[in-house]
Design an enzyme around this catalytic site. Sequence first.
Site, PDB file in Angstrom:
ATOM      1  N   GLY A 171       0.837  -1.182   0.000  1.00 63.48           N
ATOM      2  CA  GLY A 171       0.000   0.000   0.000  1.00 63.48           C
ATOM      3  C   GLY A 171       0.873   1.232   0.000  1.00 63.48           C
ATOM      4  O   GLY A 171       2.087   1.146  -0.174  1.00 63.48           O
ATOM      5  N   ALA A 172       0.259   2.381   0.196  1.00 65.16           N
ATOM      6  CA  ALA A 172       1.020   3.625   0.199  1.00 65.16           C
ATOM      7  C   ALA A 172       1.910   3.704   1.433  1.00 65.16           C
ATOM      8  O   ALA A 172       2.970   4.320   1.396  1.00 65.16           O
ATOM      9  CB  ALA A 172       0.069   4.809   0.154  1.00 65.16           C
ATOM     10  N   GLU A 173       1.484   3.090   2.505  1.00 64.19           N
ATOM     11  CA  GLU A 173       2.203   3.250   3.764  1.00 64.19           C
ATOM     12  C   GLU A 173       2.979   2.016   4.177  1.00 64.19           C
ATOM     13  O   GLU A 173       3.956   2.114   4.901  1.00 64.19           O
ATOM     14  CB  GLU A 173       1.206   3.578   4.883  1.00 64.19           C
ATOM     15  N   LYS A 233       3.834  -6.772   8.723  1.00 64.19           N
ATOM     16  CA  LYS A 233       3.456  -5.485   8.150  1.00 64.19           C
ATOM     17  C   LYS A 233       4.585  -4.505   8.431  1.00 64.19           C
ATOM     18  O   LYS A 233       4.907  -4.228   9.581  1.00 64.19           O
ATOM     19  CB  LYS A 233       2.142  -5.010   8.787  1.00 64.19           C
ATOM     20  N   ASP A 248     -11.387   2.636   7.704  1.00 60.87           N
ATOM     21  CA  ASP A 248     -11.207   2.319   6.290  1.00 60.87           C
ATOM     22  C   ASP A 248     -11.950   1.030   5.969  1.00 60.87           C
ATOM     23  O   ASP A 248     -11.379   0.073   5.463  1.00 60.87           O
ATOM     24  CB  ASP A 248      -9.716   2.170   5.977  1.00 60.87           C
TER      25      ASP A 248
END
Lengths: 202, 272
Positions: free
Chosen positions: B31-33, B51, B164
């Site tokens: 993902g973006a992060e 993660k 989200d």
Amino acid sequence: MAAVRTFSLPHYPDYPIQVALFKDVKNATFLRSQLLEANADFDYAFIDATMILTPLHLLHPTFLSLHLALSTPPRLKSRTPHSEIIFRLHPNNNIGESYRKFGITDTTTSLIAVKLSLTPEITSESVAKHLGDVVEGTSVEIGENGEQLGEMCQVSKIRKVYKLGDGGKPKGKKGVVNGDADVDERKQMESVILGIMSVKGT
Amino acid sequence: MASIPTPGPEYTTHILPAPFTSSPLTLLAQGAEALVYRTTFLTPNTPCILKYRPPKPYRHPILDKRLTRARLLAEARVLVKCRRDGVKVPAVLGLDADQGWLVLEWVEGGNVRSTLDRWVKEGGQFEKLGESSKDGENKDVWEFMRAIGTSVGKVHDIGVCHGDLTTSNLMVKTTEGHGQAQPQKPSAPAQPYLTGDIILIDFGLATQTVQDEDRAVDLYVLERAFAATHPGAESLFQEVLRAYGESYRGGRAVLKKLEDVRLRGRKRSMLG
């Protein structure tokens, strides 16, 4: 000679962990006094076996301790990697309290000894020999997956330390008759405890 | 200037911090992060999710460290809180906030999005789902929607907003077991893939709040996600909302609020 099981953590294959389990230990007072004197020969993590729920419950703080000791600079909060294991087991940040709850006390009869092989001299043989000489108790063989590590636990004591109450208990599963309920409850508790230990002190 | 080769995105490799630097990891998603890997933790047969939030080179290093740390910790704390209160989320197995990684329990199964896609592929039609079908052949899919509503209600009940909620962030746990992927025999009978625990994942944007506003926005985001991934499933989504309203005290008030949110959009303050 004591029976020692060597665990190898994924991602840290170069640092095996030597674990021995004893029951009917008679010289807990002596072992504890050696710890208090900081005798370098007794640099083990001596853990009260009634406080360990499952093998993962023991391996988690061991991993953390190893991880913190090996990072540069070392990020241990207590003096040695072994004391860090005991410290990491407890949900709050008081080292003395951790030792009182999870460490060896004068009344301890079942004991888990953990030794990290941080240097090549420490092998399962050397640990087995030394522990066999100094611990007066019955050595218990640990299986490959460490199933025996949770067998002496007292669930109510563990619940209290981690303030679990009913949390982590599976709800609405009262009709289970096949004896899986206990295993399931432990799994739930284990996952909560691992989380609590992970986020502690942050 | 043209002589400097600019590596395309496919060359961007992230060097993970110790002890994962030289470990065998399987990249699952990016993902973006954060980057999400599959690996093992504590024992060689405990599969898990790693993660990792890599440092962002465009931020000042000190600020970057603080932001990464704060976000990772927030996520871990929410997950532990959920787990403690009996909400089904992946358990936290390990964490190093300073280095930006988090190890989570492996959840076997697919997400709601792919599950619904599969249902459509196997002949399900959203348009033909009338009220009468709730007890008929399509009972499973209605039950499935109710399970989603109840799960979201449970999370909100304990004072957590996901932040989200999408059909991809809801997993359906298929196999009860220790996570080892069982080889799927082609001749095996079709598994009831619509029944299974709904597990919420990705709490990277989660907050601890009890305000109806935030809860309603959560539902609104989920509604939009449903509409985007499964157009035509409005009637099914109504079942999610109905189950949500019944799942905890205060659920109905949130549904009222949702009507306001629908009229004006996700952002109340019109800022940012």
